[in-house]
Design a protein around this motif. Structure first.
Motif, PDB file in Angstrom:
ATOM      1  N   ALA A 182       0.924  -1.103  -0.124  1.00 25.58           N
ATOM      2  CA  ALA A 182       0.002   0.022  -0.006  1.00 25.58           C
ATOM      3  C   ALA A 182       0.885   1.254   0.070  1.00 25.58           C
ATOM      4  N   VAL A 183       1.899   1.170   0.692  1.00 24.52           N
ATOM      5  CA  VAL A 183       2.710   2.421   0.783  1.00 24.52           C
ATOM      6  C   VAL A 183       3.668   2.429  -0.537  1.00 24.52           C
ATOM      7  N   CYS A 184       4.160   1.289  -1.060  1.00 23.98           N
ATOM      8  CA  CYS A 184       4.661   1.577  -2.205  1.00 23.98           C
ATOM      9  C   CYS A 184       4.000   2.109  -3.212  1.00 23.98           C
ATOM     10  N   ASP A 185       2.390   1.773  -3.271  1.00 23.93           N
ATOM     11  CA  ASP A 185       1.722   2.237  -4.551  1.00 23.93           C
ATOM     12  C   ASP A 185       1.554   3.749  -4.088  1.00 23.93           C
ATOM     13  N   LEU A 186       1.566   4.333  -2.957  1.00 19.14           N
ATOM     14  CA  LEU A 186       1.377   5.894  -2.872  1.00 19.14           C
ATOM     15  C   LEU A 186       2.713   6.405  -3.102  1.00 19.14           C
ATOM     16  N   VAL A 187       4.177   5.930  -2.679  1.00 17.77           N
ATOM     17  CA  VAL A 187       5.116   6.761  -3.131  1.00 17.77           C
ATOM     18  C   VAL A 187       5.519   6.793  -4.383  1.00 17.77           C
ATOM     19  N   PHE A 188       5.079   5.800  -5.236  1.00 18.74           N
ATOM     20  CA  PHE A 188       5.583   5.418  -6.498  1.00 18.74           C
ATOM     21  C   PHE A 188       4.306   6.369  -7.305  1.00 18.74           C
ATOM     22  N   SER A 189       3.309   6.303  -6.994  1.00 19.24           N
ATOM     23  CA  SER A 189       2.311   6.906  -7.973  1.00 19.24           C
ATOM     24  C   SER A 189       2.360   8.413  -7.921  1.00 19.24           C
ATOM     25  N   GLN A 190       3.122   9.093  -7.040  1.00 20.53           N
ATOM     26  CA  GLN A 190       3.567  10.494  -7.025  1.00 20.53           C
ATOM     27  C   GLN A 190       3.764  11.158  -8.168  1.00 20.53           C
ATOM     28  N   PHE A 191       4.423  10.380  -9.046  1.00 17.43           N
ATOM     29  CA  PHE A 191       4.686  11.073 -10.271  1.00 17.43           C
ATOM     30  C   PHE A 191       3.901  10.715 -11.629  1.00 17.43           C
ATOM     31  N   THR A 192       2.851   9.909 -11.314  1.00 17.18           N
ATOM     32  CA  THR A 192       1.905   9.611 -12.478  1.00 17.18           C
ATOM     33  C   THR A 192       1.587  10.383 -13.492  1.00 17.18           C
ATOM     34  N   ASN A 193       1.064  11.740 -13.036  1.00 18.38           N
ATOM     35  CA  ASN A 193       0.674  12.839 -13.832  1.00 18.38           C
ATOM     36  C   ASN A 193       1.726  14.144 -13.788  1.00 18.38           C
ATOM     37  N   ILE A 194       2.965  13.996 -13.099  1.00 18.32           N
ATOM     38  CA  ILE A 194       3.713  15.137 -12.874  1.00 18.32           C
ATOM     39  C   ILE A 194       4.096  15.889 -14.031  1.00 18.32           C
ATOM     40  N   ASP A 195       3.921  15.384 -15.273  1.00 13.39           N
ATOM     41  CA  ASP A 195       4.442  16.250 -16.619  1.00 13.39           C
ATOM     42  C   ASP A 195       3.211  17.105 -16.864  1.00 13.39           C
ATOM     43  N   GLN A 196       2.070  16.998 -16.272  1.00 11.56           N
ATOM     44  CA  GLN A 196       1.046  17.716 -16.599  1.00 11.56           C
ATOM     45  C   GLN A 196       0.986  19.133 -15.443  1.00 11.56           C
ATOM     46  N   ALA A 197       1.703  19.155 -14.579  1.00 16.60           N
ATOM     47  CA  ALA A 197       1.717  20.154 -13.439  1.00 16.60           C
ATOM     48  C   ALA A 197       2.258  21.312 -13.957  1.00 16.60           C
ATOM     49  N   ASP A 198       1.753  22.460 -13.723  1.00 12.79           N
ATOM     50  CA  ASP A 198       2.225  23.677 -14.062  1.00 12.79           C
ATOM     51  C   ASP A 198       3.794  24.019 -13.575  1.00 12.79           C
ATOM     52  N   TRP A 199       3.855  23.750 -12.160  1.00 14.77           N
ATOM     53  CA  TRP A 199       4.980  24.140 -11.657  1.00 14.77           C
ATOM     54  C   TRP A 199       5.463  22.822 -10.760  1.00 14.77           C
ATOM     55  N   VAL A 200       6.717  22.555 -10.434  1.00 13.59           N
ATOM     56  CA  VAL A 200       6.881  21.484  -9.471  1.00 13.59           C
ATOM     57  C   VAL A 200       8.329  22.213  -8.470  1.00 13.59           C
ATOM     58  N   PHE A 201       7.895  22.133  -7.343  1.00 13.28           N
ATOM     59  CA  PHE A 201       8.522  22.436  -6.388  1.00 13.28           C
ATOM     60  C   PHE A 201       9.110  21.537  -5.534  1.00 13.28           C
ATOM     61  N   PHE A 202      10.359  21.479  -5.101  1.00 12.29           N
ATOM     62  CA  PHE A 202      11.139  20.705  -4.416  1.00 12.29           C
ATOM     63  C   PHE A 202      11.613  21.221  -3.107  1.00 12.29           C
ATOM     64  N   ASN A 203      11.560  20.546  -1.951  1.00 12.94           N
ATOM     65  CA  ASN A 203      12.027  20.861  -0.574  1.00 12.94           C
ATOM     66  C   ASN A 203      13.505  20.479  -0.459  1.00 12.94           C
ATOM     67  N   SER A 204      14.358  21.351  -1.019  1.00 17.43           N
ATOM     68  CA  SER A 204      15.739  20.963  -1.081  1.00 17.43           C
ATOM     69  C   SER A 204      16.743  22.239  -1.130  1.00 17.43           C
ATOM     70  N   PHE A 205      18.158  22.041  -0.598  1.00 10.06           N
ATOM     71  CA  PHE A 205      18.869  23.062  -0.958  1.00 10.06           C
ATOM     72  C   PHE A 205      19.838  22.809  -2.237  1.00 10.06           C
ATOM     73  N   TYR A 206      19.929  23.865  -3.228  1.00 14.56           N
ATOM     74  CA  TYR A 206      20.373  23.496  -4.500  1.00 14.56           C
ATOM     75  C   TYR A 206      21.642  22.997  -4.412  1.00 14.56           C
ATOM     76  N   LYS A 207      22.576  23.570  -3.779  1.00 18.90           N
ATOM     77  CA  LYS A 207      24.006  23.409  -3.540  1.00 18.90           C
ATOM     78  C   LYS A 207      24.492  21.893  -2.965  1.00 18.90           C
ATOM     79  N   LEU A 208      23.381  21.456  -2.278  1.00 12.85           N
ATOM     80  CA  LEU A 208      23.442  20.134  -2.019  1.00 12.85           C
ATOM     81  C   LEU A 208      23.219  19.052  -2.781  1.00 12.85           C
TER      82      LEU A 208
END
Length: 224
Positions: A182-208
């Protein structure tokens, strides 16, 4: 923006877990600092068990995961909770969008990819927000697109812009695939429609994660 114009209004919806709520709330504070009217929402059941330091410049709402009447902190098995959230969440968030009225954008947690469907239904800008590191997201993305085959068949895993990894160095849902369906389905399906998003944000530090972020940006641009 002139004094006669209303500020843009965005709705931010978070998956009901502290590790998702915290970074998305911090992002909300930055939106408010830029003069953007911001409404933050997580599930009603989760809101009963936590205390949020409510910045009075952020509006707070809730949406339903189907377990509104549960006692605070009551745990629901993943194979029951995730399908119910996927079933009930879109309708509840749609009702919230209609109630708030005149929204400009919907920023949705990566764990809630159906948030993009809600955004498009109402003609809103749809923005995906990923709370985990780009290294983890990249591995999940490659699994979702079948660029990385699981169960892993090799002791070494190669993903672009990442060093070679031993299979046990990958996220547990990858190297122990099958133990948490059940958890695998949740984490992998995050990217099912990502190509249609207008913007994509990541919680990250660019230099890292500079090389990885550049590679992700290139991949996204090639798919649009």
């Amino acid at each position: 923006m002139s004094s006669s114009q209303k500020p843009p209004h965005v709705l931010v919806i978070s998956y009901p877990a502290q590790g998702h709520v915290n970074p998305m709330l911090e992002f909300c504070k930055r939106l408010v600092a830029k003069g953007i009217k911001t409404t933050f929402a997580t599930t009603l059941s989760f809101s009963k068990s936590v205390t949020v330091d409510k910045n009075n410049l952020i509006d707070f709402e809730t949406y339903s995961d189907g377990f509104d009447n549960n006692a605070p902190g009551q745990i629901v098995a993943p194979d029951v909770f995730f399908p119910k959230l996927r079933e009930v969440g879109p309708k509840s968030v749609s009702d919230l969008v209609q109630r708030l009225n005149r929204l400009d954008a919907l920023i949705y947690d990566g764990f809630l990819p159906w948030g993009l469907d809600v955004a498009k239904r109402f003609g809103l800008i749809g923005v995906a927000f990923f709370t985990q590191t780009c290294a983890v997201n990249s591995i999940y993305y490659h699994v979702n697109r079948k660029l990385l085959t699981i169960p892993l068949s090799s002791s070494v895993v190669s993903v672009p812009a990442l060093p070679q990894l031993k299979n046990y160095e990958t996220p547990s849902f990858v190297h122990k695939f099958g133990l948490f369906p059940a958890v695998c389905d949740l984490v992998f399906s995050q990217f099912t429609n990502i190509d249609q998003a207008d913007w994509v944000f990541f919680n990250s530090f660019y230099k890292l994660e500079e090389e990885l972020l550049d590679q992700i940006l290139t991949s996204f641009n090639q798919t649009r």
